[in-house]
Design a protein around this motif. Structure first.
Motif, PDB file in Angstrom:
ATOM      1  N   LYS A  48      48.333  58.011  49.172  1.00  0.00           N
ATOM      2  CA  LYS A  48      48.910  56.811  48.539  1.00  0.00           C
ATOM      3  C   LYS A  48      47.823  55.824  48.134  1.00  0.00           C
ATOM      4  O   LYS A  48      47.895  55.226  47.060  1.00  0.00           O
ATOM      5  N   LEU A  49      46.831  55.643  48.990  1.00  0.00           N
ATOM      6  CA  LEU A  49      45.737  54.720  48.664  1.00  0.00           C
ATOM      7  C   LEU A  49      44.985  55.170  47.418  1.00  0.00           C
ATOM      8  O   LEU A  49      44.680  54.360  46.530  1.00  0.00           O
ATOM      9  N   LYS A  50      44.680  56.450  47.356  1.00  0.00           N
ATOM     10  CA  LYS A  50      43.959  56.962  46.189  1.00  0.00           C
ATOM     11  C   LYS A  50      44.768  56.785  44.908  1.00  0.00           C
ATOM     12  O   LYS A  50      44.213  56.516  43.848  1.00  0.00           O
ATOM     13  N   ALA A  51      46.091  56.917  45.022  1.00  0.00           N
ATOM     14  CA  ALA A  51      46.957  56.774  43.847  1.00  0.00           C
ATOM     15  C   ALA A  51      47.068  55.324  43.389  1.00  0.00           C
ATOM     16  O   ALA A  51      47.336  55.068  42.215  1.00  0.00           O
ATOM     17  N   THR A  52      46.848  54.381  44.307  1.00  0.00           N
ATOM     18  CA  THR A  52      47.030  52.966  43.952  1.00  0.00           C
ATOM     19  C   THR A  52      45.735  52.166  43.931  1.00  0.00           C
ATOM     20  O   THR A  52      45.787  50.947  43.767  1.00  0.00           O
ATOM     21  N   MET A  53      44.599  52.815  44.097  1.00  0.00           N
ATOM     22  CA  MET A  53      43.323  52.085  44.066  1.00  0.00           C
ATOM     23  C   MET A  53      43.225  51.294  42.758  1.00  0.00           C
ATOM     24  O   MET A  53      43.468  51.819  41.687  1.00  0.00           O
ATOM     25  N   GLY A  54      42.903  50.024  42.879  1.00  0.00           N
ATOM     26  CA  GLY A  54      42.801  49.169  41.713  1.00  0.00           C
ATOM     27  C   GLY A  54      44.046  48.338  41.484  1.00  0.00           C
ATOM     28  O   GLY A  54      43.973  47.229  40.979  1.00  0.00           O
ATOM     29  N   SER A  55      45.204  48.850  41.862  1.00  0.00           N
ATOM     30  CA  SER A  55      46.464  48.124  41.657  1.00  0.00           C
ATOM     31  C   SER A  55      46.603  46.870  42.515  1.00  0.00           C
ATOM     32  O   SER A  55      47.261  45.926  42.085  1.00  0.00           O
ATOM     33  N   PRO A  56      46.031  46.828  43.719  1.00  0.00           N
ATOM     34  CA  PRO A  56      46.206  45.628  44.538  1.00  0.00           C
ATOM     35  C   PRO A  56      45.805  44.330  43.836  1.00  0.00           C
ATOM     36  O   PRO A  56      46.369  43.287  44.132  1.00  0.00           O
ATOM     37  N   LEU A  57      44.869  44.392  42.917  1.00  0.00           N
ATOM     38  CA  LEU A  57      44.523  43.174  42.186  1.00  0.00           C
ATOM     39  C   LEU A  57      45.741  42.630  41.457  1.00  0.00           C
ATOM     40  O   LEU A  57      45.934  41.414  41.371  1.00  0.00           O
ATOM     41  N   GLU A  58      46.583  43.512  40.970  1.00  0.00           N
ATOM     42  CA  GLU A  58      47.795  43.101  40.275  1.00  0.00           C
ATOM     43  C   GLU A  58      48.818  42.512  41.249  1.00  0.00           C
ATOM     44  O   GLU A  58      49.631  41.671  40.878  1.00  0.00           O
ATOM     45  N   TRP A  59      48.804  42.965  42.494  1.00  0.00           N
ATOM     46  CA  TRP A  59      49.788  42.539  43.480  1.00  0.00           C
ATOM     47  C   TRP A  59      49.331  41.326  44.287  1.00  0.00           C
ATOM     48  O   TRP A  59      50.120  40.733  45.023  1.00  0.00           O
ATOM     49  N   GLU A  60      48.067  40.966  44.181  1.00  0.00           N
ATOM     50  CA  GLU A  60      47.501  39.936  45.042  1.00  0.00           C
ATOM     51  C   GLU A  60      48.218  38.596  44.906  1.00  0.00           C
ATOM     52  O   GLU A  60      48.504  37.942  45.903  1.00  0.00           O
ATOM     53  N   VAL A  61      48.535  38.187  43.705  1.00  0.00           N
ATOM     54  CA  VAL A  61      49.187  36.898  43.499  1.00  0.00           C
ATOM     55  C   VAL A  61      50.538  36.860  44.201  1.00  0.00           C
ATOM     56  O   VAL A  61      50.866  35.899  44.897  1.00  0.00           O
TER      57      VAL A  61
END
Length: 89
Positions: A48-61
């Motif tokens: 799951k982490l490998k599939a979503t790497m980079g996406s957390p920046l979008e979710w941070e707010v």
């Protein structure tokens, strides 16, 4: 701490540390069943982490908005619940 996107994440190294820590924290109950279960669990987390790497920046707010809306007591209850769910033996 935030992850630097230009730096590689070594998930297998984390897995080794995590398993060693769990063995140390739970020496009386840790057995091969725990080892198999946590290896299975980490395999799923890693995928799951490998599939979503980079996406957390979008979710941070959204995550910051959620955490800032919670009281200290609510945050404590969330942390307590997570700990009890994953680590209480």
């Amino acid at each position: 701490a935030k992850h630097n996107p230009t730096q590689a994440v070594n998930l297998s190294e984390y897995k080794s540390c995590m398993l060693a820590s769990l063995r140390g924290v739970l020496p009386k109950v840790w057995d091969s069943d725990y080892e198999v279960a946590w290896n299975w669990f980490w395999g799923n987390v890693e995928r799951k982490l490998k599939a979503t790497m980079g996406s957390p920046l979008e979710w941070e707010v959204a995550l910051q908005r959620l955490f800032s809306s919670l009281s200290e007591e609510q945050m404590f209850q969330i942390r307590k619940s997570i700990y009890e769910h994953f680590f209480a033996a």
